[in-house]
Write an enzyme that holds these catalytic residues in place. Structure first.
Site, PDB file in Angstrom:
ATOM      1  N   THR A   1       0.839  -1.203   0.000  1.00 27.63           N
ATOM      2  CA  THR A   1       0.000   0.000   0.000  1.00 27.63           C
ATOM      3  C   THR A   1       0.872   1.252   0.000  1.00 27.63           C
ATOM      4  O   THR A   1       1.938   1.263   0.617  1.00 27.63           O
ATOM      5  CB  THR A   1      -0.879  -0.028   1.262  1.00 27.63           C
ATOM      6  OG1 THR A   1      -1.807  -1.086   1.125  1.00 27.63           O
ATOM      7  CG2 THR A   1      -1.623   1.280   1.479  1.00 27.63           C
TER       8      THR A   1
ATOM      9  N   GLY B   1     -10.402  -2.867   3.230  1.00 27.51           N
ATOM     10  CA  GLY B   1      -9.416  -2.826   4.306  1.00 27.51           C
ATOM     11  C   GLY B   1      -9.466  -1.517   5.066  1.00 27.51           C
ATOM     12  O   GLY B   1     -10.452  -0.768   5.018  1.00 27.51           O
TER      13      GLY B   1
END
Ligand code: ASP
Length: 311
Positions: free
Chosen positions: A182, A212
Site C-alpha cells: 500500500t 481494508g
C-alpha cells in the site's frame, strides 16, 4: 510561514519482486513530485495527491497498476484523501477499473455530498469523470502469473470453497493475510496546511468486496491542521481494530513528537492484535515520524534543506 515537508511510503509488506534500490527509487520519485507542488507554493492536499498518483503508476507497489488480485483475479481498489484544513475527507472502496483511486477519492471530497463511495456506485462516479480504464491496464503480469500459479490458485480456490479457509480463517490472535505494498503520503505546506493520502489494492486473494483499513477515516489516514497527518499500511483488519491513524493523532495532540507517536501507535497495534503494520507521520511543526513492525517499509521525504529515503 511553515517549512513545507512531504513524506511518502510504500507498503509494510512486499507483494511483488523488486530490489530495495528499485523500491527506494520509486518512493523518491513520488516524494520529488509531491515536493515540486509544495516548492511552487501548492497545497499539502495537492502534494499528497500528486505523490500518490506516481506510486499508483509504479507496478512495484500495491496500488493502481500492479495491485493485488482478489480471489476472482480482479483488482479492487481502496483509497482516501484527507484535508486537514477542513478536517474532511473523500474515500473510495472496492472500486474496479480505476487507475488513480486517489484522484477519485479527491473527486468524492470535492464534488459529491458523500464521503465514501464503494463498488459499482464508485465505478459509475468514476466513469462520469473519465477516470475508468480497462481492467487489464491495472494487472501486472507477475502478479497474474502468480495468481495462476497452482500454489496460489489452490489457496484461492480453497478459500472460495470454504469461507473458513484462507483470509476468512484469520483469527484475532493470528491474522492470516500479510500486508502488501500500500502507498501513501503526508505533507505540510507553507501555509500550515496538512493532508494525508493512502491508496491500495488491498491484500492478496482478498474476498471480492473486502474493504481494508485504507479508505476508513482514522484507520488508513487522518489529517488535521495544527496537529498532524498520518498514513497507514499493513494488515487492515488489525489496523481498523485500533483506528491506528486517529490513535496516533491523539498522541500528537497530547504533545508527543511525531516519532514517539508513530512508535506508540505501532506498539499498541502489535500488543493488541499481533498484526503487522507501518505508519508515516508529519506533525504541525514539520517533524516526521516513521514506525513499522515488519521487515521494512520504503519511505522518502523532502524539505527545503534536506531529503532522505530508506526501507
Ligand atoms: N492496509 C492494506 C489493506 O489491508 C494492505 C497494505 O497495507 O498493504 O488493505
Amino acid at each position: 510561514m511553515a517549512q513545507p515537508v512531504i513524506l511518502v511510503h510504500g507498503g509494510a509488506g512486499t507483494h511483488r519482486s523488486s530490489t530495495r534500490s528499485e523500491k527506494i527509487a520509486g518512493v523518491q520519485s513520488a516524494s520529488d513530485v509531491g515536493w515540486r507542488v509544495l516548492a511552487d507554493g501548492g497545497s499539502a492536499l495537492d502534494a499528497v495527491e500528486a505523490a500518490t498518483r506516481v506510486l499508483e503508476d509504479d507496478p512495484q507497489f500495491d496500488a493502481g497498476r500492479g495491485s493485488y488480485l482478489n480471489l476472482d483475479g480482479e483488482v479492487e481498489l481502496d483509497a482516501i484523501i484527507m484535508d486537514g484544513s477542513r478536517q474532511d475527507f473523500g474515500a473510495v472502496a472496492a472500486v474496479p477499473r480505476v487507475r488513480h483511486a486517489i484522484s477519485l477519492a479527491r473527486c468524492v471530497l470535492e464534488e459529491s455530498p458523500h464521503a465514501l463511495l464503494s463498488g459499482p456506485g464508485a465505478e459509475r462516479f468514476a466513469r462520469q469523470r473519465g477516470l475508468t480504464v480497462p481492467s487489464a491496464e491495472l494487472i501486472d503480469p507477475e502478479l497474474l502469473a502468480r495468481w495462476y500459479d497452482s500454489r496460489w490458485r489452490g489457496e484461492a480456490l480453497a478459500a472460495a470453497a470454504d469461507p473458513r479457509a484462507g483470509l476468512a480463517n484469520a483469527t484475532k490472535a493470528e491474522p492470516a493475510a500479510t500486508p502488501g505494498d500500500t502507498v501513501g503520503a503526508v505533507a505540510l505546506d507553507s501555509a500550515g496546511g496538512i493532508a494525508a493520502a493512502t491508496s491500495t489494492g488491498g491484500t492478496k486473494n482478498k474476498w471480492p468486496g473486502r474493504i481494508g483499513d485504507s479508505p476508513i477515516v482514522g484507520s488508513g489516514a487522518w489529517a488535521v491542521d495544527g496537529v498532524g497527518a498520518i498514513s497507514s499500511t499493513g494488515h487492515g483488519e488489525s489496523i481498523m481494530r485500533v483506528c491506528l491513524a486517529h490513535r496516533i493523532a491523539f498522541h500528537l495532540e497530547a504533545g508527543m513528537d511525531a516519532s514517539a507517536a508513530a512508535a506508540a501507535g505501532i506498539d499498541h497495534l502489535s500488543a493488541l492484535t499481533g498484526g503487522e503494520a507501518g505508519v508515516i507521520v508529519v506533525d504541525a511543526a514539520g517533524q516526521v515520524g516513521l514506525a513499522w513492525n515488519t521487515d521494512g517499509m520504503p519511505y522518502a521525504w523532502r524539505t527545503t534543506q534536506d531529503h532522505g529515503a530508506g526501507i
